[in-house]
Design a protein around this motif. Structure first.
Motif, PDB file in Angstrom:
ATOM      1  N   ASP A  36       0.705  -1.013   0.175  1.00  0.00           N
ATOM      2  CA  ASP A  36       0.559  -0.581   0.356  1.00  0.00           C
ATOM      3  C   ASP A  36       1.230   1.418  -0.059  1.00  0.00           C
ATOM      4  O   ASP A  36       0.330   2.000  -0.612  1.00  0.00           O
ATOM      5  N   HIS A  37       2.060   1.143   0.592  1.00  0.00           N
ATOM      6  CA  HIS A  37       3.047   2.405   1.125  1.00  0.00           C
ATOM      7  C   HIS A  37       3.274   2.272  -0.823  1.00  0.00           C
ATOM      8  O   HIS A  37       3.495   3.638  -0.497  1.00  0.00           O
ATOM      9  N   ILE A  38       3.524   1.501  -1.486  1.00  0.00           N
ATOM     10  CA  ILE A  38       4.552   1.181  -2.395  1.00  0.00           C
ATOM     11  C   ILE A  38       3.581   2.343  -3.348  1.00  0.00           C
ATOM     12  O   ILE A  38       4.183   3.548  -4.307  1.00  0.00           O
ATOM     13  N   GLY A  39       2.433   1.801  -2.971  1.00  0.00           N
ATOM     14  CA  GLY A  39       1.438   2.573  -4.298  1.00  0.00           C
ATOM     15  C   GLY A  39       0.464   3.963  -3.896  1.00  0.00           C
ATOM     16  O   GLY A  39       1.116   4.448  -5.111  1.00  0.00           O
ATOM     17  N   SER A  40       1.041   4.130  -2.938  1.00  0.00           N
ATOM     18  CA  SER A  40       0.565   5.327  -2.879  1.00  0.00           C
ATOM     19  C   SER A  40       2.015   6.237  -2.831  1.00  0.00           C
ATOM     20  O   SER A  40       1.692   7.847  -3.493  1.00  0.00           O
ATOM     21  N   LEU A  41       3.116   6.124  -3.201  1.00  0.00           N
ATOM     22  CA  LEU A  41       4.444   6.199  -3.093  1.00  0.00           C
ATOM     23  C   LEU A  41       4.361   7.129  -4.633  1.00  0.00           C
ATOM     24  O   LEU A  41       4.228   7.670  -5.365  1.00  0.00           O
ATOM     25  N   VAL A  42       3.810   5.372  -5.250  1.00  0.00           N
ATOM     26  CA  VAL A  42       4.369   5.829  -6.915  1.00  0.00           C
ATOM     27  C   VAL A  42       3.097   7.267  -7.837  1.00  0.00           C
ATOM     28  O   VAL A  42       3.708   7.992  -8.219  1.00  0.00           O
ATOM     29  N   ASN A  43       2.066   7.327  -6.750  1.00  0.00           N
ATOM     30  CA  ASN A  43       1.421   8.474  -7.376  1.00  0.00           C
ATOM     31  C   ASN A  43       1.573   9.495  -6.939  1.00  0.00           C
ATOM     32  O   ASN A  43       2.099  10.301  -7.769  1.00  0.00           O
ATOM     33  N   THR A  44       1.967   9.227  -5.187  1.00  0.00           N
ATOM     34  CA  THR A  44       2.875  10.984  -5.600  1.00  0.00           C
ATOM     35  C   THR A  44       3.682  11.210  -5.911  1.00  0.00           C
ATOM     36  O   THR A  44       3.871  12.705  -6.453  1.00  0.00           O
ATOM     37  N   LEU A  45       4.683  10.417  -6.747  1.00  0.00           N
ATOM     38  CA  LEU A  45       5.944  10.736  -6.700  1.00  0.00           C
ATOM     39  C   LEU A  45       5.362  10.901  -8.357  1.00  0.00           C
ATOM     40  O   LEU A  45       6.243  12.361  -9.020  1.00  0.00           O
ATOM     41  N   VAL A  46       4.957  10.474  -8.931  1.00  0.00           N
ATOM     42  CA  VAL A  46       4.283  10.882 -10.834  1.00  0.00           C
ATOM     43  C   VAL A  46       3.833  12.168 -10.275  1.00  0.00           C
ATOM     44  O   VAL A  46       4.060  13.428 -11.326  1.00  0.00           O
ATOM     45  N   LEU A  47       2.866  12.351  -9.709  1.00  0.00           N
ATOM     46  CA  LEU A  47       2.412  14.082  -9.280  1.00  0.00           C
ATOM     47  C   LEU A  47       3.146  14.671  -9.052  1.00  0.00           C
ATOM     48  O   LEU A  47       3.427  16.499  -9.513  1.00  0.00           O
ATOM     49  N   ALA A  48       4.220  14.702  -7.950  1.00  0.00           N
ATOM     50  CA  ALA A  48       5.255  15.814  -7.319  1.00  0.00           C
ATOM     51  C   ALA A  48       6.160  16.313  -8.939  1.00  0.00           C
ATOM     52  O   ALA A  48       6.525  17.250  -8.678  1.00  0.00           O
ATOM     53  N   TYR A  49       6.114  14.621  -9.453  1.00  0.00           N
ATOM     54  CA  TYR A  49       7.911  15.018  -9.957  1.00  0.00           C
ATOM     55  C   TYR A  49       7.213  15.695 -11.890  1.00  0.00           C
ATOM     56  O   TYR A  49       8.243  16.852 -12.403  1.00  0.00           O
ATOM     57  N   ALA A  50       5.355  15.962 -11.996  1.00  0.00           N
ATOM     58  CA  ALA A  50       4.800  15.657 -12.838  1.00  0.00           C
ATOM     59  C   ALA A  50       4.658  18.034 -12.995  1.00  0.00           C
ATOM     60  O   ALA A  50       5.171  18.761 -13.571  1.00  0.00           O
ATOM     61  N   ALA A  51       4.307  18.604 -11.414  1.00  0.00           N
ATOM     62  CA  ALA A  51       4.158  19.200 -11.236  1.00  0.00           C
ATOM     63  C   ALA A  51       5.652  20.508 -10.761  1.00  0.00           C
ATOM     64  O   ALA A  51       5.067  20.803 -11.659  1.00  0.00           O
ATOM     65  N   GLY A  52       6.312  19.763 -11.050  1.00  0.00           N
ATOM     66  CA  GLY A  52       7.699  20.218 -11.072  1.00  0.00           C
ATOM     67  C   GLY A  52       8.254  19.812 -12.268  1.00  0.00           C
ATOM     68  O   GLY A  52       9.316  21.280 -12.720  1.00  0.00           O
ATOM     69  N   SER A  53       7.715  19.724 -12.851  1.00  0.00           N
ATOM     70  CA  SER A  53       7.995  19.985 -14.562  1.00  0.00           C
ATOM     71  C   SER A  53       7.838  20.510 -15.759  1.00  0.00           C
ATOM     72  O   SER A  53       7.500  20.138 -17.262  1.00  0.00           O
ATOM     73  N   LEU A  54       6.277  21.110 -14.930  1.00  0.00           N
ATOM     74  CA  LEU A  54       5.934  22.118 -16.313  1.00  0.00           C
ATOM     75  C   LEU A  54       6.419  23.278 -17.440  1.00  0.00           C
ATOM     76  O   LEU A  54       6.330  22.523 -18.142  1.00  0.00           O
ATOM     77  N   PRO A  55       7.145  23.105 -16.454  1.00  0.00           N
ATOM     78  CA  PRO A  55       7.866  23.889 -18.162  1.00  0.00           C
ATOM     79  C   PRO A  55       8.411  23.492 -18.928  1.00  0.00           C
ATOM     80  O   PRO A  55       8.198  23.640 -20.294  1.00  0.00           O
ATOM     81  N   LEU A  56       9.349  22.231 -18.838  1.00  0.00           N
ATOM     82  CA  LEU A  56       9.176  20.900 -19.406  1.00  0.00           C
ATOM     83  C   LEU A  56       8.559  20.684 -20.470  1.00  0.00           C
ATOM     84  O   LEU A  56       8.223  20.431 -21.778  1.00  0.00           O
ATOM     85  N   PHE A  57       7.041  20.556 -19.462  1.00  0.00           N
ATOM     86  CA  PHE A  57       5.816  20.092 -20.291  1.00  0.00           C
ATOM     87  C   PHE A  57       5.690  21.000 -21.248  1.00  0.00           C
ATOM     88  O   PHE A  57       5.335  21.459 -22.877  1.00  0.00           O
ATOM     89  N   LEU A  58       5.283  22.825 -21.715  1.00  0.00           N
ATOM     90  CA  LEU A  58       5.486  22.974 -21.813  1.00  0.00           C
ATOM     91  C   LEU A  58       6.458  23.772 -23.548  1.00  0.00           C
ATOM     92  O   LEU A  58       5.767  24.041 -24.730  1.00  0.00           O
ATOM     93  N   LEU A  59       7.338  23.452 -22.489  1.00  0.00           N
ATOM     94  CA  LEU A  59       8.360  22.823 -23.915  1.00  0.00           C
ATOM     95  C   LEU A  59       8.003  22.158 -25.389  1.00  0.00           C
ATOM     96  O   LEU A  59       8.022  22.407 -26.423  1.00  0.00           O
ATOM     97  N   LEU A  60       7.426  20.917 -24.736  1.00  0.00           N
ATOM     98  CA  LEU A  60       7.290  19.439 -25.473  1.00  0.00           C
ATOM     99  C   LEU A  60       6.266  19.997 -26.585  1.00  0.00           C
ATOM    100  O   LEU A  60       6.731  19.551 -27.595  1.00  0.00           O
ATOM    101  N   THR A  61       5.745  21.127 -25.676  1.00  0.00           N
ATOM    102  CA  THR A  61       4.273  21.491 -27.307  1.00  0.00           C
ATOM    103  C   THR A  61       4.635  22.814 -28.444  1.00  0.00           C
ATOM    104  O   THR A  61       3.465  22.473 -28.498  1.00  0.00           O
ATOM    105  N   ARG A  62       5.182  23.528 -27.449  1.00  0.00           N
ATOM    106  CA  ARG A  62       5.688  24.594 -28.239  1.00  0.00           C
ATOM    107  C   ARG A  62       7.243  24.125 -29.455  1.00  0.00           C
ATOM    108  O   ARG A  62       6.790  24.774 -30.255  1.00  0.00           O
TER     109      ARG A  62
END
Length: 280
Positions: free
Chosen positions: A196-222
């Motif tokens: 259960d801990h691992i399942g929560s970690l995977v979800n939290t980590l993906v969201l945390a890294y996605a939030a921190g990488s928003l500038p990279l995502f914007l570059l990908l679209t442009r």
């Protein structure tokens, strides 16, 4: 009106560079320290002290030796040991639970370092994925690839200790509930919670890294470059590798710590979990 600013003088001229943010930054840090001490009580205060001492280890042990030409990977690992000793033992006390958490964390750090060395060299990383690295190359004397790997390890230490201590506490509670549990049974039951801990970690980590990488995502679209080739460039590939390697360290900390704690507490060894009011 009335805003404090930073002035820069050159050639007899004075320039306004930017607002003076230090009073606000100090106020924000003060608010954080106050709430950590108020809500966390003794452990909150010890956590703040551990964080401060850990920063001293990084600033006055790791950084000077790397700047002097030392291997960033070696000194980051040694610094990690010092940081873990300070944070785990200072905040949670010296006992079987914290020792199991410490060993589990060190095992995951060592394994992630091995994986990081293998994959970064296989992908041909140079360590020149940021403007700071390019500037350091001009100065010379620093192994930039090792510095990148060291950053991956140091960046996950705080989360690693949190995961490890929590998992060790779970195993300790199981051993106290049934002292007849052996190594295998404690590990199996501890990992039931760990999954259960691992399942929560995977979800939290993906969201945390996605939030921190928003500038990279914007570059990908442009950027008109095809996605497959854009992701293959070192800045993007290094960001993804850093995210995955850091996440692997957190995930591996769960089984490693569970195994260590099961070994320490098998057969009911170590006694009951400590009282919240107990001081170390």
């Amino acid at each position: 009106m009335g805003q404090r600013v930073v002035l820069y003088q050159e050639g007899g001229k004075t320039y306004v560079t930017e607002p003076d943010r230090m009073p606000w930054l100090l106020g924000l840090l003060g608010l954080f320290a106050f709430l950590a001490a108020l809500l966390g009580r003794g452990k909150g205060v010890r956590g703040l002290l551990g964080t401060f001492l850990s920063l001293l280890v990084v600033v006055y042990f790791v950084v000077p030796r790397v700047a002097a030409g030392g291997n960033p990977l070696l000194y980051a690992f040694l610094g990690s040991v010092g940081v873990l000793l300070l944070t785990v033992y200072l905040v949670h006390g010296v006992n079987r639970k914290t020792t199991a958490a410490l060993l589990g964390t060190l095992a995951s750090v060592a394994f992630v370092l091995f994986l990081a060395l293998f994959f970064t060299r296989s992908m041909g990383f140079t360590g020149l994925a940021s403007e700071e690295a390019l500037l350091l190359r001009q100065w010379g004397g620093v192994d930039l690839l090792s510095l990148f790997l060291a950053g991956v390890v140091v960046g996950t230490l705080g989360a690693l200790t949190d995961v490890s201590v929590t998992q060790a506490a779970v195993v300790q509670a199981l051993a106290h509930a049934n002292p007849r549990f052996g190594l295998g049974e404690l590990y199996r039951r501890g990992m039931e919670v760990g999954y259960d801990h691992i399942g929560s970690l995977v979800n939290t980590l993906v969201l945390a890294y996605a939030a921190g990488s928003l500038p990279l995502f914007l570059l990908l679209t442009r950027d008109p470059t095809p996605l497959r080739f854009l992701l293959n460039t070192e800045p993007f590939a290094a960001e993804i590798a850093s995210m995955v390697l850091g996440s692997l360290g957190l995930l591996l900390a769960v089984p490693f710590t569970t195994l260590m704690a099961a070994w320490f507490f098998q057969g009911g060894r170590g006694g009951p979990p400590e009282d919240h009011g107990h001081t170390h």
